[in-house]
Design a protein around this motif. Structure first.
Motif, PDB file in Angstrom:
ATOM      1  N   LEU A 155       0.933  -1.103   0.057  1.00 27.21           N
ATOM      2  CA  LEU A 155       0.055  -0.093  -0.106  1.00 27.21           C
ATOM      3  C   LEU A 155       0.729   1.309  -0.142  1.00 27.21           C
ATOM      4  O   LEU A 155       0.419   2.053  -0.608  1.00 27.21           O
ATOM      5  N   GLN A 156       2.059   1.180   0.710  1.00 27.82           N
ATOM      6  CA  GLN A 156       2.980   2.255   0.654  1.00 27.82           C
ATOM      7  C   GLN A 156       3.664   2.718  -0.859  1.00 27.82           C
ATOM      8  O   GLN A 156       3.763   3.708  -1.010  1.00 27.82           O
ATOM      9  N   HIS A 157       4.048   1.655  -1.316  1.00 29.77           N
ATOM     10  CA  HIS A 157       4.729   1.619  -2.447  1.00 29.77           C
ATOM     11  C   HIS A 157       4.297   1.103  -3.949  1.00 29.77           C
ATOM     12  O   HIS A 157       4.774   1.860  -5.027  1.00 29.77           O
ATOM     13  N   LYS A 158       3.047   0.582  -4.056  1.00 25.15           N
ATOM     14  CA  LYS A 158       2.701   0.288  -5.397  1.00 25.15           C
ATOM     15  C   LYS A 158       1.362   0.613  -5.776  1.00 25.15           C
ATOM     16  O   LYS A 158       0.521   0.727  -4.892  1.00 25.15           O
ATOM     17  N   ILE A 159       1.239   0.864  -7.232  1.00 25.84           N
ATOM     18  CA  ILE A 159       0.123   1.007  -7.618  1.00 25.84           C
ATOM     19  C   ILE A 159      -1.164  -0.165  -7.710  1.00 25.84           C
ATOM     20  O   ILE A 159      -0.396  -1.193  -7.951  1.00 25.84           O
ATOM     21  N   ILE A 160      -2.185  -0.245  -7.096  1.00 23.56           N
ATOM     22  CA  ILE A 160      -2.979  -1.076  -6.978  1.00 23.56           C
ATOM     23  C   ILE A 160      -3.895  -1.149  -8.199  1.00 23.56           C
ATOM     24  O   ILE A 160      -4.921  -0.240  -8.403  1.00 23.56           O
ATOM     25  N   ASP A 161      -3.959  -2.233  -9.123  1.00 25.13           N
ATOM     26  CA  ASP A 161      -4.868  -2.161 -10.184  1.00 25.13           C
ATOM     27  C   ASP A 161      -6.133  -2.830  -9.864  1.00 25.13           C
ATOM     28  O   ASP A 161      -7.319  -2.745 -10.491  1.00 25.13           O
ATOM     29  N   ASP A 162      -6.110  -3.807  -8.934  1.00 23.05           N
ATOM     30  CA  ASP A 162      -7.303  -4.779  -8.843  1.00 23.05           C
ATOM     31  C   ASP A 162      -7.009  -5.450  -7.506  1.00 23.05           C
ATOM     32  O   ASP A 162      -6.125  -5.593  -6.906  1.00 23.05           O
ATOM     33  N   ILE A 163      -8.269  -5.663  -6.864  1.00 21.51           N
ATOM     34  CA  ILE A 163      -8.460  -6.383  -5.433  1.00 21.51           C
ATOM     35  C   ILE A 163      -9.476  -7.440  -5.863  1.00 21.51           C
ATOM     36  O   ILE A 163     -10.644  -7.176  -6.192  1.00 21.51           O
ATOM     37  N   GLU A 164      -9.144  -8.687  -5.490  1.00 22.44           N
ATOM     38  CA  GLU A 164      -9.971  -9.941  -5.560  1.00 22.44           C
ATOM     39  C   GLU A 164      -9.897 -10.937  -4.460  1.00 22.44           C
ATOM     40  O   GLU A 164      -8.876 -11.217  -3.888  1.00 22.44           O
ATOM     41  N   VAL A 165     -10.982 -11.049  -4.181  1.00 24.61           N
ATOM     42  CA  VAL A 165     -11.278 -11.963  -2.869  1.00 24.61           C
ATOM     43  C   VAL A 165     -11.288 -13.505  -3.401  1.00 24.61           C
ATOM     44  O   VAL A 165     -12.399 -13.742  -4.193  1.00 24.61           O
ATOM     45  N   LEU A 166     -10.307 -14.200  -3.054  1.00 20.57           N
ATOM     46  CA  LEU A 166     -10.255 -15.526  -3.576  1.00 20.57           C
ATOM     47  C   LEU A 166     -11.018 -16.685  -2.809  1.00 20.57           C
ATOM     48  O   LEU A 166     -11.378 -17.440  -3.404  1.00 20.57           O
ATOM     49  N   GLN A 167     -11.112 -16.076  -1.514  1.00 20.12           N
ATOM     50  CA  GLN A 167     -11.813 -17.249  -0.589  1.00 20.12           C
ATOM     51  C   GLN A 167     -12.239 -16.318   0.410  1.00 20.12           C
ATOM     52  O   GLN A 167     -11.819 -15.507   1.010  1.00 20.12           O
ATOM     53  N   GLU A 168     -13.576 -16.882   0.997  1.00 22.00           N
ATOM     54  CA  GLU A 168     -14.257 -16.244   2.158  1.00 22.00           C
ATOM     55  C   GLU A 168     -14.098 -17.105   3.584  1.00 22.00           C
ATOM     56  O   GLU A 168     -13.921 -16.858   4.525  1.00 22.00           O
ATOM     57  N   GLU A 169     -14.432 -18.582   3.205  1.00 23.13           N
ATOM     58  CA  GLU A 169     -14.353 -19.538   4.585  1.00 23.13           C
ATOM     59  C   GLU A 169     -13.150 -20.496   4.034  1.00 23.13           C
ATOM     60  O   GLU A 169     -13.209 -20.814   3.019  1.00 23.13           O
ATOM     61  N   PRO A 170     -12.765 -21.144   5.191  1.00 22.45           N
ATOM     62  CA  PRO A 170     -12.726 -20.773   6.608  1.00 22.45           C
ATOM     63  C   PRO A 170     -12.060 -19.303   7.102  1.00 22.45           C
ATOM     64  O   PRO A 170     -12.265 -18.943   8.008  1.00 22.45           O
ATOM     65  N   TYR A 171     -11.486 -18.978   6.082  1.00 24.82           N
ATOM     66  CA  TYR A 171     -10.712 -17.388   6.533  1.00 24.82           C
ATOM     67  C   TYR A 171     -10.672 -16.653   5.069  1.00 24.82           C
ATOM     68  O   TYR A 171     -10.638 -17.365   4.077  1.00 24.82           O
ATOM     69  N   LYS A 172     -10.786 -15.498   5.126  1.00 20.92           N
ATOM     70  CA  LYS A 172     -10.550 -14.598   3.823  1.00 20.92           C
ATOM     71  C   LYS A 172      -9.180 -14.648   3.136  1.00 20.92           C
ATOM     72  O   LYS A 172      -8.338 -14.491   3.986  1.00 20.92           O
ATOM     73  N   ILE A 173      -9.139 -14.794   2.054  1.00 21.56           N
ATOM     74  CA  ILE A 173      -7.817 -14.735   1.286  1.00 21.56           C
ATOM     75  C   ILE A 173      -8.235 -13.712   0.141  1.00 21.56           C
ATOM     76  O   ILE A 173      -8.926 -13.828  -0.654  1.00 21.56           O
ATOM     77  N   ILE A 174      -7.291 -12.674   0.040  1.00 19.06           N
ATOM     78  CA  ILE A 174      -7.385 -11.587  -0.780  1.00 19.06           C
ATOM     79  C   ILE A 174      -6.106 -11.438  -1.686  1.00 19.06           C
ATOM     80  O   ILE A 174      -4.946 -11.718  -1.227  1.00 19.06           O
ATOM     81  N   ARG A 175      -6.340 -11.248  -3.204  1.00 17.73           N
ATOM     82  CA  ARG A 175      -5.039 -11.057  -3.941  1.00 17.73           C
ATOM     83  C   ARG A 175      -5.170  -9.658  -4.552  1.00 17.73           C
ATOM     84  O   ARG A 175      -6.288  -9.091  -4.946  1.00 17.73           O
ATOM     85  N   TYR A 176      -4.085  -8.959  -4.425  1.00 19.03           N
ATOM     86  CA  TYR A 176      -3.924  -7.524  -4.764  1.00 19.03           C
ATOM     87  C   TYR A 176      -3.124  -7.716  -6.113  1.00 19.03           C
ATOM     88  O   TYR A 176      -1.816  -8.331  -6.095  1.00 19.03           O
ATOM     89  N   THR A 177      -3.522  -7.074  -7.203  1.00 18.57           N
ATOM     90  CA  THR A 177      -2.738  -7.051  -8.594  1.00 18.57           C
ATOM     91  C   THR A 177      -2.204  -5.853  -8.439  1.00 18.57           C
ATOM     92  O   THR A 177      -2.830  -4.785  -8.306  1.00 18.57           O
ATOM     93  N   VAL A 178      -0.781  -5.712  -8.536  1.00 18.08           N
ATOM     94  CA  VAL A 178      -0.257  -4.419  -8.283  1.00 18.08           C
ATOM     95  C   VAL A 178       0.761  -4.294  -9.743  1.00 18.08           C
ATOM     96  O   VAL A 178       0.917  -5.297 -10.510  1.00 18.08           O
TER      97      VAL A 178
END
Length: 680
Positions: free
Chosen positions: A566-589
């Motif tokens: 978040l400090q250094h990269k331009i973020i192009d997309d945020i995608e939630v890959l998984q909600e359960e049993p815990y959330k997994i998020i992928r940032y495309t930078v």
């Protein structure tokens, strides 16, 4: 840019008359290797080994196992000797495992990492059961401190569906070991050294010393190995009454009966605090060097590595450039990429044993003297001559004044000057007893909550019998106990209970979490905060959010710190890959952006009872956590007193204020990070 040059004489490690067959060749051993081979059984419980990079100290680690295979009995009379080597990174673990498997085929060497356990297809508490099987089936185990810490603090037992896990206690793990090597221990801070000493205390409680008359007991030896010794460790061992021996590898300038570890080095000091500008200035020289050999550039910050890599790709399109940093995809064959590269750009990862096989380097010295020693040792290993160009970062004239006394310096005389001028990392020994008391309480708490009651009673009795920790540790242990008791009292008052279950199974059976959340939200806040706080002790390193990253520029899929992204990269997309049993998020930078410090950190380990604003810290506050915690705890205490809240909460808030002295990044649990980035 102003500059001056000196020469460092070739360095040799003295060989002894002791030999060993290694890779089918008869090799003369160095002093450290000889002592570990011949005198290991005579060493005290603790040994501190100091040996510069390139001396082959790692090849001494298997000798106790090799000797035991030739003898009828092992160390301390045990039938079998097992060694555990603890390394700071998984890349080093893979490298050393491969090296030992090839060099010492007569012993069974296994690596114990998270990825290795995942390959076994085990989850939860089953991972720890598999870990114990791996250890029992091996002669030499190479692991990281994270797995040891998680197991010691009962992390795997929290994942078990039953409390009947006696055969998998941490003491069972220690009982399988004859010696433990902490390599590159200079990287450990006070809290991490305290963690290791906690392991020693646990051994004293659960595994009595070896009794030769009865051939029973444990005789674990602890070895601390580094090229840059930490004086604070010696002080701690002395203060705790532990006998220790120090083995220092002798480095000489005489090539007779010696092996070269570093060739002659030309060192050029440049008056600059701008590494990029220095490299631009040196570009013609770089191009000439690259025609015949590879080059290493060591920088302090990952951002500067990535920026410089982009610039050099344009200037040096005919050469292969590799970034040796922690910003790598899992399973990336780093050693292969390093060998194939002409130009290597590295961060402080260059300090932990990676062999770059280079004779030319441009480097920043690093924040501390310890960083400099490790970086300097990467160049011209063996008998090769080389050159180091150093960006002096405002220390130029002081270095020039002292080093201009001579054009030629011995290695140790040169280091003595550098030590005077470069800041040493302060080691606050007075903090270690505080951490020690906290760790012992957290381990006790994990045992009673997730393991069995009898082990808890046994540990409590042994702790009182041994009395093997000082008044500061006892006070800290008692502080944690008092906070826990106050919270239990608050739960009893809020739900009108006569008692609170001592273990997690009882809490869940009585649905206490649900009842608190519905009927007593303030008590629920205290319970939730305390659970989050003590769970931070399950991790060995600093806390932080790690997320999946797809980097379009570098074409990599990896996991990395969300804070840095978040400090250094331009973020192009945020995608939630998984909600359960815990959330997994992928940032495309994609590309680097101007550094963003306008971040808000949502946290769960700062006291927040009735003060929602305490859940958020600014970028600046995250770098002054002691003061941030003091402010938040005082705010809660003052609000409770003004509001006429029941005395239990006020007393609890007063105790919680005392936690501030050890509240640091390891205690900070970050739930989320908010950015003003226009995409988000």
């Amino acid at each position: 840019m102003d500059s001056f040059k000196i020469n460092i004489k070739p360095q040799y490690v003295k060989q002894t008359d002791e030999v060993e067959m290694i890779n089918g060749n008869e090799c003369a051993l160095h002093e450290v290797q000889k002592r570990i081979k011949l005198d290991f059984g005579k060493l005290p419980e603790f040994t501190i080994i100091t040996a510069p990079t390139g001396t082959g100290k790692s090849y001494a680690f298997p000798f106790p196992v090799l000797n035991a295979k030739k003898a009828k009995q092992g160390i301390g009379g045990s039938a079998r000797v097992r060694g555990l080597i603890v390394l700071p990174t998984n890349a080093l673990i893979r490298e050393l495992t491969a090296s030992f498997t090839k060099t010492y085929p007569q012993i069974k060497t296994r690596q114990l990492t998270g990825s290795e356990l995942s390959k076994e297809g085990v989850k939860g508490h089953g991972r720890w059961k598999k870990a114990l099987e791996i250890v029992e089936d091996s002669d030499l185990i190479i692991t990281n401190p994270d797995i040891i810490n998680f197991a010691m603090h009962g992390g795997y037992h929290q994942l078990s569906r039953t409390s009947q896990t006696g055969s998998t206690r941490f003491s069972q793990f220690m009982s399988l070991l004859s010696y433990i090597v902490f390599d590159e221990y200079h990287l450990y801070d006070e809290a991490q050294i305290a963690n290791i000493l906690t392991m020693v205390k646990i051994r004293e409680m659960f595994l009595p010393h070896f009794d030769p008359a009865k051939s029973t007991g444990s005789s674990i030896r602890f070895l601390f190995v580094s090229a840059t010794p930490e004086e604070g460790l010696k002080q701690l061992l002395q203060e705790n009454g532990y006998a220790f021996e120090e083995i220092i590898e002798e480095i000489v300038s005489d090539p007779n009966e010696s092996r070269p570890i570093h060739g002659e080095l030309e060192v050029e000091f440049v008056d600059s605090d701008d590494m990029t500008r220095l490299i631009e200035e040196k570009l013609p020289e770089l191009k000439e060097v690259l025609k015949e050999q590879r080059v290493l550039l060591i920088l302090d910050q990952l951002r500067h590595v990535q920026e410089l890599a982009d610039y050099l790709k344009g200037e040096l399109p005919e050469y292969e450039i590799y970034q040796s940093t922690g910003y790598v995809a899992e399973g990336e064959p780093e050693q292969e990429y390093i060998k194939a590269a002409n130009l290597i750009l590295a961060t402080n990862k260059a300090e932990v044993g990676v062999n770059y096989d280079v004779t030319y380097c441009i480097m920043q010295p690093g924040k501390y003297f310890q960083n400099f020693v490790q970086r300097f040792g990467r160049v011209s290993r063996g008998d090769l001559e080389g050159k180091v160009v150093m960006c002096t970062d405002r220390k130029y004239y002081r270095l020039q004044e002292k080093l201009s006394e001579s054009k030629e310096w011995s290695y140790y005389d040169f280091l003595a000057v550098m030590k005077d001028e470069l800041q040493g990392r302060k080691f606050y020994t007075e903090r270690v007893p505080l951490y020690l008391g906290e760790y012992l309480w957290c381990i006790k708490n994990s045992i009673i909550r997730y393991q069995d009651y009898d082990i808890y009673k046994y540990m409590t009795r042994k702790k009182n019998e041994l009395d093997n920790y000082d008044d500061v540790s006892k006070a800290r242990y008692n502080l944690f106990e008092s906070i826990d008791q106050k919270i239990n009292s608050l739960v009893k008052e809020s739900l009108k209970l006569s008692s609170v279950p001592y273990n997690e199974k009882g809490w869940k059976a009585q649905k206490l979490y649900e009842k608190l959340e519905q009927r007593a939200p303030r008590a629920w806040q205290w319970v939730s905060w305390w659970r989050n706080y003590i769970n931070t002790y399950l991790t060995f390193r600093e806390g932080g959010m790690v997320v999946k990253i797809h980097d379009r520029v570098q074409q990599k899929e990896l996991e990395y710190s969300l804070d840095w992204i978040l400090q250094h990269k331009i973020i192009d997309d945020i995608e939630v890959l998984q909600e359960e049993p815990y959330k997994i998020i992928r940032y495309t930078v994609s590309n680097l952006k101007e550094r963003d410090k306008d971040l808000q950190y949502e946290v769960s380990t700062v006291p927040n009872q009735g003060m929602h604003e305490n859940n958020f810290l600014s970028y600046k506050e995250v770098f002054d956590l002691k003061r941030s915690f003091e402010r938040a705890a005082k705010g809660v205490y003052d609000k409770l007193r003004r509001g006429g809240t029941e005395c239990t909460q006020i007393e609890l808030a007063k105790l919680v204020k005392l936690l501030a002295v050890t509240f640091d990044r390891k205690r900070l649990h970050i739930v989320d990070i908010k950015s003003e980035d226009r995409f988000i």
